[in-house]
Design a protein around this motif. Sequence first.
Motif, mmCIF file in Angstrom:
data_model
loop_
_atom_site.group_PDB
_atom_site.id
_atom_site.type_symbol
_atom_site.label_atom_id
_atom_site.label_comp_id
_atom_site.label_asym_id
_atom_site.label_seq_id
_atom_site.Cartn_x
_atom_site.Cartn_y
_atom_site.Cartn_z
ATOM 1 N N VAL A 231 36.766 25.087 28.370
ATOM 2 C CA VAL A 231 35.680 25.909 28.910
ATOM 3 C C VAL A 231 35.810 26.083 30.420
ATOM 4 O O VAL A 231 35.300 27.057 30.991
ATOM 5 C CB VAL A 231 34.295 25.322 28.550
ATOM 6 C CG1 VAL A 231 34.097 25.292 27.041
ATOM 7 C CG2 VAL A 231 34.084 23.945 29.155
ATOM 8 N N GLY A 232 36.501 25.148 31.090
ATOM 9 C CA GLY A 232 36.657 25.273 32.526
ATOM 10 C C GLY A 232 37.806 26.170 32.943
ATOM 11 O O GLY A 232 37.660 26.986 33.864
ATOM 12 N N LEU A 233 38.956 26.047 32.255
ATOM 13 C CA LEU A 233 40.145 26.791 32.665
ATOM 14 C C LEU A 233 40.314 28.106 31.890
ATOM 15 O O LEU A 233 40.399 29.175 32.495
ATOM 16 C CB LEU A 233 41.389 25.919 32.492
ATOM 17 C CG LEU A 233 41.447 24.672 33.393
ATOM 18 C CD1 LEU A 233 42.661 23.822 33.055
ATOM 19 C CD2 LEU A 233 41.455 25.075 34.862
ATOM 20 N N LEU A 234 40.355 28.027 30.563
ATOM 21 C CA LEU A 234 40.606 29.238 29.769
ATOM 22 C C LEU A 234 39.358 30.110 29.642
ATOM 23 O O LEU A 234 39.366 31.296 30.002
ATOM 24 C CB LEU A 234 41.147 28.855 28.392
ATOM 25 C CG LEU A 234 42.512 28.170 28.391
ATOM 26 C CD1 LEU A 234 42.943 27.842 26.973
ATOM 27 C CD2 LEU A 234 43.557 29.037 29.080
ATOM 28 N N ALA A 235 38.262 29.521 29.133
ATOM 29 C CA ALA A 235 37.017 30.283 29.001
ATOM 30 C C ALA A 235 36.280 30.373 30.330
ATOM 31 O O ALA A 235 35.250 31.043 30.416
ATOM 32 C CB ALA A 235 36.119 29.641 27.951
ATOM 33 N N GLY A 236 36.804 29.697 31.359
ATOM 34 C CA GLY A 236 36.217 29.755 32.684
ATOM 35 C C GLY A 236 37.036 30.632 33.605
ATOM 36 O O GLY A 236 36.849 31.845 33.671
ATOM 37 N N ALA A 237 37.988 30.026 34.308
ATOM 38 C CA ALA A 237 38.734 30.759 35.337
ATOM 39 C C ALA A 237 39.449 31.988 34.786
ATOM 40 O O ALA A 237 39.302 33.098 35.306
ATOM 41 C CB ALA A 237 39.739 29.811 35.995
ATOM 42 N N VAL A 238 40.230 31.819 33.712
ATOM 43 C CA VAL A 238 41.017 32.941 33.185
ATOM 44 C C VAL A 238 40.114 34.032 32.614
ATOM 45 O O VAL A 238 40.279 35.228 32.907
ATOM 46 C CB VAL A 238 42.005 32.448 32.106
ATOM 47 C CG1 VAL A 238 42.761 33.634 31.496
ATOM 48 C CG2 VAL A 238 42.997 31.453 32.702
ATOM 49 N N ALA A 239 39.142 33.635 31.799
ATOM 50 C CA ALA A 239 38.257 34.623 31.178
ATOM 51 C C ALA A 239 37.423 35.354 32.221
ATOM 52 O O ALA A 239 37.162 36.557 32.080
ATOM 53 C CB ALA A 239 37.346 33.946 30.153
ATOM 54 N N TYR A 240 36.996 34.661 33.284
ATOM 55 C CA TYR A 240 36.190 35.326 34.301
ATOM 56 C C TYR A 240 37.012 36.334 35.103
ATOM 57 O O TYR A 240 36.499 37.390 35.507
ATOM 58 C CB TYR A 240 35.559 34.289 35.229
ATOM 59 C CG TYR A 240 34.407 33.545 34.590
ATOM 60 C CD1 TYR A 240 33.497 34.205 33.781
ATOM 61 C CD2 TYR A 240 34.235 32.182 34.794
ATOM 62 C CE1 TYR A 240 32.442 33.531 33.176
ATOM 63 C CE2 TYR A 240 33.185 31.493 34.197
ATOM 64 C CZ TYR A 240 32.298 32.178 33.390
ATOM 65 O OH TYR A 240 31.259 31.505 32.798
ATOM 66 N N ILE A 241 38.284 36.023 35.350
ATOM 67 C CA ILE A 241 39.150 37.010 36.009
ATOM 68 C C ILE A 241 39.212 38.278 35.164
ATOM 69 O O ILE A 241 39.078 39.403 35.663
ATOM 70 C CB ILE A 241 40.563 36.437 36.225
ATOM 71 C CG1 ILE A 241 40.546 35.346 37.287
ATOM 72 C CG2 ILE A 241 41.532 37.547 36.636
ATOM 73 C CD1 ILE A 241 41.881 34.638 37.462
ATOM 74 N N ALA A 242 39.397 38.097 33.850
ATOM 75 C CA ALA A 242 39.491 39.252 32.953
ATOM 76 C C ALA A 242 38.160 39.993 32.856
ATOM 77 O O ALA A 242 38.111 41.229 32.970
ATOM 78 C CB ALA A 242 39.945 38.793 31.565
ATOM 79 N N TYR A 243 37.061 39.266 32.671
ATOM 80 C CA TYR A 243 35.759 39.912 32.455
ATOM 81 C C TYR A 243 35.277 40.669 33.690
ATOM 82 O O TYR A 243 34.861 41.833 33.603
ATOM 83 C CB TYR A 243 34.719 38.868 32.059
ATOM 84 C CG TYR A 243 33.311 39.411 32.038
ATOM 85 C CD1 TYR A 243 32.921 40.354 31.090
ATOM 86 C CD2 TYR A 243 32.364 38.990 32.976
ATOM 87 C CE1 TYR A 243 31.623 40.867 31.079
ATOM 88 C CE2 TYR A 243 31.078 39.496 32.965
ATOM 89 C CZ TYR A 243 30.719 40.431 32.014
ATOM 90 O OH TYR A 243 29.444 40.948 32.014
ATOM 91 N N PHE A 244 35.338 40.034 34.851
ATOM 92 C CA PHE A 244 34.829 40.709 36.041
ATOM 93 C C PHE A 244 35.764 41.817 36.513
ATOM 94 O O PHE A 244 35.324 42.781 37.142
ATOM 95 C CB PHE A 244 34.551 39.693 37.149
ATOM 96 C CG PHE A 244 33.350 38.831 36.856
ATOM 97 C CD1 PHE A 244 32.076 39.371 36.858
ATOM 98 C CD2 PHE A 244 33.501 37.495 36.524
ATOM 99 C CE1 PHE A 244 30.969 38.596 36.560
ATOM 100 C CE2 PHE A 244 32.403 36.703 36.229
ATOM 101 C CZ PHE A 244 31.127 37.256 36.245
ATOM 102 N N GLY A 245 37.060 41.705 36.214
ATOM 103 C CA GLY A 245 37.953 42.836 36.444
ATOM 104 C C GLY A 245 37.597 44.006 35.543
ATOM 105 O O GLY A 245 37.595 45.168 35.967
ATOM 106 N N LEU A 246 37.280 43.705 34.282
ATOM 107 C CA LEU A 246 36.842 44.732 33.343
ATOM 108 C C LEU A 246 35.537 45.371 33.807
ATOM 109 O O LEU A 246 35.343 46.592 33.693
ATOM 110 C CB LEU A 246 36.661 44.120 31.959
ATOM 111 C CG LEU A 246 36.184 45.032 30.827
ATOM 112 C CD1 LEU A 246 37.230 46.102 30.521
ATOM 113 C CD2 LEU A 246 35.888 44.219 29.563
#
Length: 332
Positions: free
Chosen positions: A226-241
């Motif tokens: 939840v910190g790295l994959l669903a956190g940092a990586v997913a947030y880069i993707a979501y907020f870029g989207l």
Amino acid sequence: MTAADRRSLVAFAATSIFFGGTFVAAKAGLAYFPPLLFVALRFDVAAVALLGYAAVTTPRTDLLPRTRRDAAGILATGVLAIGLTNALLFVGQEYTTSAAAAIVFSLNPILTPVFAAFLLADERLSLRGVLGMALGFVGVALVVDPDPSTLLGGGVGQAILFAGAVSGALGSVLIRRAGDGLSSTVRTAWGLPFAAVLCHLLSLAVGESPAAVEWTPTAMAALGYVGLLAGAVAYIAYFGLLDDAGAIRANLVFYAVPVVAALGGWMLLGETISAVAVAGFVTIFTGFLVLGSESADLPTQRGRITRLGGIDPTGAVDPPDVVDEPRGFEAD
């Protein structure tokens, strides 16, 4: 399909997959962590990872906020879209089932156009868009197949989850309103520490203790996910989207997340998928097609080109790069 469309599609898929796995990891982790402390530690991990990534990949001149809009975007990201939304989600899940939580949180894409109508000039939802949203919501209900008695009697838990959906929808719209003075990665990197501090304060306020954490391998794995994959990586993707596609379309990921969670449970945990759930998958996909058909509608595209200045008085259309990356969700 343009480069912007391909980028948005990849971001949508990555966000859906990693956010979809959050429900499984959160369920595992909540057996070892108090809920608000679990969220706070998640953001600690994500903040360290994303701030480090931003420092390495971004020129120093682009790392610092320079305007009030930049600061507003950071606060909307950290306090509303990430911090309060996730705190309310994790706490609300303690009082209701995961299926009911998925239904209530899927109100996020429905609430987003409401806030966008008042706060954004370039994002509106037409009748066709409303139909697509409605189909997506019905599809989510079919996929999670909640017990009606649980839905009707959720009480406090559902009120908390609804507040989380409101916070997420409002936060995403305010981020769009703040503009793109900062890249989505930098804005999120600065926002995550605010989210972490908020959740640590909430954890202390309700009396959670770090001594209650059980540091088992399962707990570490859940926190890492939840910190790295669903956190940092997913947030880069979501907020870029969010920057590329607009608040309304970006938040459609919350319709895809239950689908990913159901498929993940089937592949990894041996859970069954009913015929009703398959019908839900099809219904959600149909809703996406309805929404997608609107963006391809000729009058809509013609209106976009005109508003962007792509047609001159002689009727000539400017080169494709003028309108290659439309911002927001326009409706006919």
